[in-house]
Design an enzyme around this catalytic site. Structure first.
Site, PDB file in Angstrom:
ATOM      1  N   LYS A 196     -65.502  -1.529  56.532  1.00 28.37           N
ATOM      2  CA  LYS A 196     -66.171  -2.813  56.756  1.00 28.37           C
ATOM      3  C   LYS A 196     -66.545  -2.901  58.234  1.00 28.37           C
ATOM      4  O   LYS A 196     -65.704  -3.152  59.103  1.00 28.37           O
ATOM      5  CB  LYS A 196     -65.279  -4.000  56.393  1.00 28.37           C
ATOM      6  CG  LYS A 196     -66.146  -5.230  56.236  1.00 28.37           C
ATOM      7  CD  LYS A 196     -65.560  -6.526  56.725  1.00 28.37           C
ATOM      8  CE  LYS A 196     -65.544  -6.862  58.162  1.00 28.37           C
ATOM      9  NZ  LYS A 196     -66.812  -7.218  58.787  1.00 28.37           N
ATOM     10  N   CYS A 305     -63.403  -1.558  75.061  1.00 27.66           N
ATOM     11  CA  CYS A 305     -61.957  -1.806  75.082  1.00 27.66           C
ATOM     12  C   CYS A 305     -61.303  -1.090  76.256  1.00 27.66           C
ATOM     13  O   CYS A 305     -60.310  -1.552  76.791  1.00 27.66           O
ATOM     14  CB  CYS A 305     -61.343  -1.357  73.762  1.00 27.66           C
ATOM     15  SG  CYS A 305     -61.748   0.343  73.342  1.00 27.66           S
TER      16      CYS A 305
HETATM   17  P1  NAD Z   1     -62.890  -8.841  66.128  1.00 27.58           P
HETATM   18  O1  NAD Z   1     -61.420  -8.696  66.058  1.00 27.58           O
HETATM   19  O2  NAD Z   1     -63.460 -10.198  66.225  1.00 27.58           O
HETATM   20  O3  NAD Z   1     -63.567  -8.167  64.830  1.00 27.58           O
HETATM   21  C1  NAD Z   1     -63.306  -6.837  64.473  1.00 27.58           C
HETATM   22  C2  NAD Z   1     -63.581  -6.653  62.989  1.00 27.58           C
HETATM   23  O4  NAD Z   1     -62.654  -7.458  62.259  1.00 27.58           O
HETATM   24  C3  NAD Z   1     -64.966  -7.101  62.538  1.00 27.58           C
HETATM   25  O5  NAD Z   1     -65.443  -6.215  61.551  1.00 27.58           O
HETATM   26  C4  NAD Z   1     -64.706  -8.473  61.934  1.00 27.58           C
HETATM   27  O6  NAD Z   1     -65.631  -8.843  60.935  1.00 27.58           O
HETATM   28  C5  NAD Z   1     -63.337  -8.254  61.325  1.00 27.58           C
HETATM   29  N1  NAD Z   1     -62.562  -9.495  61.127  1.00 27.58           N
HETATM   30  C6  NAD Z   1     -62.693 -10.678  61.768  1.00 27.58           C
HETATM   31  N2  NAD Z   1     -61.801 -11.569  61.276  1.00 27.58           N
HETATM   32  C7  NAD Z   1     -61.099 -10.929  60.298  1.00 27.58           C
HETATM   33  C8  NAD Z   1     -60.044 -11.312  59.424  1.00 27.58           C
HETATM   34  N3  NAD Z   1     -59.531 -12.541  59.439  1.00 27.58           N
HETATM   35  N4  NAD Z   1     -59.561 -10.377  58.566  1.00 27.58           N
HETATM   36  C9  NAD Z   1     -60.059  -9.122  58.540  1.00 27.58           C
HETATM   37  N5  NAD Z   1     -61.074  -8.711  59.332  1.00 27.58           N
HETATM   38  C10 NAD Z   1     -61.582  -9.597  60.218  1.00 27.58           C
HETATM   39  O7  NAD Z   1     -63.368  -7.913  67.336  1.00 27.58           O
HETATM   40  P2  NAD Z   1     -64.854  -7.721  67.872  1.00 27.58           P
HETATM   41  O8  NAD Z   1     -65.256  -8.969  68.574  1.00 27.58           O
HETATM   42  O9  NAD Z   1     -65.737  -7.173  66.810  1.00 27.58           O
HETATM   43  O10 NAD Z   1     -64.639  -6.529  68.935  1.00 27.58           O
HETATM   44  C11 NAD Z   1     -64.146  -6.740  70.212  1.00 27.58           C
HETATM   45  C12 NAD Z   1     -62.657  -6.427  70.286  1.00 27.58           C
HETATM   46  O11 NAD Z   1     -62.409  -5.123  69.769  1.00 27.58           O
HETATM   47  C13 NAD Z   1     -62.140  -6.392  71.704  1.00 27.58           C
HETATM   48  O12 NAD Z   1     -60.870  -7.014  71.757  1.00 27.58           O
HETATM   49  C14 NAD Z   1     -61.996  -4.893  72.007  1.00 27.58           C
HETATM   50  O13 NAD Z   1     -61.061  -4.578  72.986  1.00 27.58           O
HETATM   51  C15 NAD Z   1     -61.596  -4.381  70.668  1.00 27.58           C
HETATM   52  N6  NAD Z   1     -61.893  -2.952  70.565  1.00 27.58           N
HETATM   53  C16 NAD Z   1     -60.854  -2.064  70.581  1.00 27.58           C
HETATM   54  C17 NAD Z   1     -61.111  -0.683  70.533  1.00 27.58           C
HETATM   55  C18 NAD Z   1     -59.999   0.327  70.573  1.00 27.58           C
HETATM   56  O14 NAD Z   1     -60.238   1.479  70.241  1.00 27.58           O
HETATM   57  N7  NAD Z   1     -58.795  -0.041  70.976  1.00 27.58           N
HETATM   58  C19 NAD Z   1     -62.430  -0.241  70.451  1.00 27.58           C
HETATM   59  C20 NAD Z   1     -63.456  -1.167  70.445  1.00 27.58           C
HETATM   60  C21 NAD Z   1     -63.177  -2.526  70.496  1.00 27.58           C
END
Ligand code: NAD
Length: 507
Positions: A196, A305
């Protein structure tokens, strides 16, 4: 609106590459399908204001359930987990080549949906193809253990088996790259997957799954559902038919999905946020260090990140570092992401731009000194100037929170112990960088920094051979390298008697 100092290239909306909106379907059990409700989500490019660039199905729980059951069926009954490693390896290698051949198409999709520059996107597509190739090469040789020293009457095996059906939830910033850090390893281990992607940036993940299908991946092995985290992502986390949940995203959502996955004791991998420290000793090559620090925090608008958002600089080098960084910030060209000369594109959407602004305002109000930046660059799109704060206190929100924008917070230190204490003063432990010409000092320092992905005299580089993942509240589990195959494997203990009647329990 445009800053006096930052070079800004106005987005040109007449580019032929976005005259046609792309309309995507999900991929479930090898078929391209709409959502059962018929509803869709449209994506306006963050870089070109109200220009709609793509439309995806808005999946319901029912759609997610179909995808999960398709992956379950493909795992329990289908050919993929039963194939030889060499057959799986051949298909994965073909997918890597297909991604490489389609890299320009995929780069344009991400450029328009994410707002990143075309130059940046092209590099990511090449790296993604490389990840598939690496996983393909190693999928053939996966092994367990034998124990041939258990005495005359027994032999033991630790049989490697695929963990099962893997739900993979990815964020919006690097959809194809992050998908490619996970999917080929899961598939290489013999698993089936349901991915997803983020509702903002689903296009390249759907195309990746279509390419994989066209390369001969059996039906149901690689499914993609599109839509919102609640309900679709949540179902992946809590459904009893998924055996493993791999989540990459924010700490806040990681906590939610980790809790849901715990309800039926499935395994989880969490890759969450960061607040990366960059420790600069005064004996460093300051030219190279400032270039790397600037790229790490200002490249992709700080929306990575592993962005190095905290500059921790030895006192004698502080002035020079700030001067150098300010000069670089002034030279960064921001704007139209399809322009080949632009270094940094747009932030992901307006609420995120506003969040970055509110952090900058909070930093100013708390008494940090704004060295450069601190402003929007256009009324069109979501462009923000590279921003540097000095005189930051460790309790300020700009020092503690993951802003996920082009905002650097500066601290200075007198001793290596102070540098380490500042670096570790965070809930996060995703990444860290150290700069020094004294390699012993750099190595001693890096050993004390609690972070999973670190650099000495470089920043941001990596290789599929090397595992990645976080310490502390940046996550659990490891992706890539041989660690990635272990993540998606489970090990069965087989203790085999070689002389079963030799020691009867009851005479
Ligand atoms: P997010 O947590 O808002 O969303 C990530 C994913 O989770 C999306 O696909 C979203 O639709 C889904 N999601 C949202 N709410 C959910 C729920 N209640 N249940 C299940 N899935 C849900 O993050 P974002 O804004 O898309 O990305 C930014 C964040 O991701 C930052 O905190 C960044 O640091 C982190 N990130 C981490 C890495 C890593 O490898 N550690 C890499 C890239 C981004």
């Amino acid at each position: 609106m445009s800053s006096q100092r930052t070079a800004f290239v106005e987005p040109r909306r007449e580019d032929a590459r976005f005259t046609q909106k792309r309309r995507y379907q999900m991929l479930i059990d090898g078929k391209s399908v709409e959502a059962e409700s018929g509803e869709t989500i449209t994506r306006e490019s963050p870089a070109y204001a109200d220009l709609v660039v793509s439309e995806i199905p808005r999946a319901t729980k029912g759609d997610a359930e179909r995808a999960i059951l398709a992956a379950r069926h493909a795992f329990d009954e289908g050919p993929w987990p039963r194939m030889s490693g060499s057959e799986r390896s051949r298909i994965l290698a073909r997918v890597g080549e297909a991604i490489y051949e389609h890299r320009e198409e995929l780069a344009v999709i991400e450029c328009l949906e994410v707002g990143k520059t075309i130059r940046q996107a092209r590099g990511e597509m090449g790296a993604s193809a490389e990840f598939w190739r690496y996983a393909a090469g190693h999928a053939q040789g996966l092994t367990g253990e034998t124990h041939n020293s258990l005495g005359d009457n027994a032999i033991g095996l630790m049989l490697r088996e695929p963990v099962g059906v893997v739900g993979i939830i990815t964020p919006w910033n690097f959809p194809l790259l992050i998908g490619s850090e996970r999917v080929p390893w899961a598939l290489g281990a013999g698993c089936t997957v349901v991915v997803k992607p983020s509702e903002f940036t689903s296009g390249s993940t759907i195309r990746m799954a279509e390419l994989a299908r066209d390369c001969g991946l059996p039906d149901g092995v690689f499914n993609v559902i599109t839509g919102y985290g609640d309900p679709v992502g949540q179902l992946l986390a809590e459904h009893p038919a998924t055996d493993f949940l791999s989540f990459t995203g924010s700490f806040r959502v990681g906590q939610i999905v980790g809790g849901l996955a715990a309800s039926n004791i499935k395994r989880v991998g969490l890759e969450l946020g960061g607040k990366g420290p960059q420790i600069i000793f005064a004996d460093s090559d300051l030219e190279a260090a400032s270039d790397a620090v600037a790229r790490s925090i200002f490249g992709v608008g700080g929306q990575a990140c592993i962005a190095g958002s905290r500059l921790i600089v030895e006192a004698p080098a502080r002035e020079e570092m700030l001067e150098r960084l300010t000069k670089i910030a002034d030279k960064v060209v921001i704007g139209d992401p399809l322009d080949e000369n632009v270094h940094v594109g747009s932030l992901i959407h307006r609420p995120h731009l506003e969040k970055v602004e509110s952090y900058v305002n909070a930093g100013r109000k708390a008494g940090a000194r704004l060295v450069t930046g601190g402003e929007r660059l256009s009324n069109v799109g979501n462009y923000y100037a590279p921003t540097i704060f000095d005189a930051v206190d460790t309790d300020m929100s700009i020092a503690r929170d993951e802003i996920f924008g082009p905002v650097l917070a500066t601290f200075s230190f007198e001793t290596p112990e102070q540098a380490v204490a500042l670096a570790n003063d965070t809930q996060y432990g995703l990444s860290a960088g150290i700069w020094s010409r004294d390699i012993t000092k750099a190595m001693r320092t890096i050993r004390q920094v609690r972070a999973g992905r670190t650099w000495i005299n470089s920043a941001g580089g990596g290789a599929p051979e090397m595992g990645i993942g976080g310490f502390k509240q940046s996550g659990i589990g490891r992706e890539m390298g041989h660690y990635g195959f272990d993540e998606y494997s489970t090990f069965k203990n087989v203790f085999m008697g070689l002389n079963p009647v030799s020691t009867p329990w009851v005479e």
